[in-house]
Design an enzyme around this catalytic site. Structure first.
Site, short mmCIF file in Angstrom:
data_model
loop_
_atom_site.label_atom_id
_atom_site.label_comp_id
_atom_site.label_asym_id
_atom_site.label_seq_id
_atom_site.Cartn_x
_atom_site.Cartn_y
_atom_site.Cartn_z
N PHE A 61 0.84 -1.25 0.11
CA PHE A 61 0.18 -0.13 0.00
C PHE A 61 0.85 1.13 -0.09
O PHE A 61 1.72 1.42 0.65
CB PHE A 61 -0.94 -0.03 1.20
CG PHE A 61 -1.78 -1.00 1.47
CD1 PHE A 61 -3.08 -0.96 0.92
CD2 PHE A 61 -1.39 -2.09 1.85
CE1 PHE A 61 -4.02 -2.02 1.03
CE2 PHE A 61 -2.46 -3.24 2.25
CZ PHE A 61 -3.65 -3.21 1.62
N ASP A 62 0.53 2.26 -1.01
CA ASP A 62 0.92 3.58 -0.86
C ASP A 62 0.41 4.26 0.61
O ASP A 62 -0.85 3.72 0.84
CB ASP A 62 0.82 4.38 -1.87
CG ASP A 62 1.57 5.65 -1.86
OD1 ASP A 62 2.69 5.91 -1.05
OD2 ASP A 62 0.69 6.70 -2.32
#
Length: 373
Positions: A61-62
């Site tokens: 995930f960013d």
């Protein structure tokens, strides 16, 4: 045997061996699943991404957007020795007004509330220093706003020790820090915080329940900030201080460690990393055009809770496809010997054959009513 009888049995075998049900087993399930996903706001770009969703073992995930609200707020204003709040915020706001970054918008918005009635000077010639910060000119002097790494690269005095201690203290509290320097004078540091999405921890838990074993955050934020957010949400690992090219390298390394890896992002900087993952997933409404174009899957309502739904739907689709293949192949295996030895004529063969086609289609249509378990 008479030629007519042999010809009749040959025609019956051809009817029995026709792979109609087999050919439609997979497309009918995939189309039903894509339609069901679309009804819930998940755009899946084809059967390949849909199938890969169900085989994922890890997700990266960013941070801003997928895991946090993407609406940071200014929480701390720490002037350096010899500077005051107005001087610090005035210079920072003058520069950040020229930027469209979410952090810049937070500085301008919340800074204006703290300096009610204060006339902010006008800066010019802003330049972005990728992954580090920005520079602009204010009354002929350069003003730098960025991470501590920035000031190790540009000309001028190094970061004072007392200011470095303030930066470390804020980062330990999970703040994203922005140091401000005008000319050779350090004005202070700003602390910003992006609130984690309320559903993030729940989503991570559900993803583990559906079989994903590893959750990683990759972020351009300081490592301490990344660690603090990851611990709050319940991720396995956080990798901070990453430039866009570093994110790509991180995804490549993770793909070597994991059989199937997804990347969830929403910005231009995330697009190269998404392209190098097994499945690129974009947060749709807030995502950049580049991210949406690159992604294989888009969560159009920006609701991360759609991710476990999409993974579950993919796995249900795989089960439906296997059921369809079993039925269609089973009927063919039964009909060919039965017609070849004259046990069934063309009429019954047609009934069994077309009946199996209807069975696999109706079985696939059950996906339209799929609900998350």
């Amino acid at each position: 045997e008479a030629f007519g009888d042999s010809f009749y049995r040959a025609m019956a075998v051809l009817v029995a061996a026709s792979p109609c049900a087999l050919a439609i087993s997979t497309p009918s399930a995939v189309l039903s699943a894509v339609a069901r996903a679309g009804r819930s706001g998940v755009l899946v770009k084809g059967g390949g991404p849909l199938e890969n969703l169900g085989t994922l073992t890890a997700i990266a995930f960013d941070k801003p957007g997928p895991l946090t609200e993407g609406k940071p707020r200014l929480t701390d204003v720490e002037p350096a020795d010899g500077a005051d709040v107005k001087e610090l915020l005035g210079a920072a706001m003058a520069v950040e007004r020229l930027s469209d970054h979410p952090l810049a918008a937070a500085v301008v918005r919340d800074g204006a509330e703290r300096l009610d009635g204060y006339s902010v000077p006008e800066a010019r010639g802003m330049e972005s220093i990728t992954g580090r910060g920005v520079r602009a000119w204010l009354d002929g002097e350069p003003v730098y706003v960025g991470k501590d790494d920035l000031f190790a690269e540009v000309d001028g005095p190094g970061l004072p020790e007392e200011l470095r201690e303030k930066v470390e203290k804020l980062e330990e509290q999970g703040r994203t820090t922005m140091i401000v320097r005008r000319g050779d004078k350090y004005l202070g540091v700003l602390g910003l915080m992006d609130t984690p999405r309320g559903s993030a921890a729940e989503v991570i838990k559900k993803l583990r329940e559906v079989g994903l074993r590893r959750m990683i955050m990759i972020s351009g934020d300081n490592q301490r900030v990344a660690d603090a957010v990851a611990a709050e949400i319940g991720l396995d690992e956080a990798r901070g201080d990453l430039l866009p090219e570093d994110k790509v390298e991180a995804i490549k390394n993770l793909r070597e460690e994991e059989s199937k890896l997804a990347m969830v992002g929403d910005g231009v900087n995330d697009a190269p990393a998404m392209a190098n993952s097994t499945v690129g997933i974009a947060m749709g409404a807030a995502g950049s055009d580049v991210a949406l174009e690159t992604a294989d899957v888009a969560l159009m309502s920006d609701d991360l809770r759609q991710l476990p739904f999409a993974v579950g739907l993919s796995r249900r689709t795989s089960r439906i496809i296997k059921q369809n293949l079993f039925v269609s192949l089973g009927i063919v295996i039964f009909l060919i010997p039965a017609t070849a030895f004259g046990l069934l004529g063309i009429g019954p063969a047609v009934v069994f054959h077309e009946g199996s086609t209807l069975v696999v289609v109706f079985n696939a249509l059950r996906l339209l009513g799929y609900k998350e378990e």
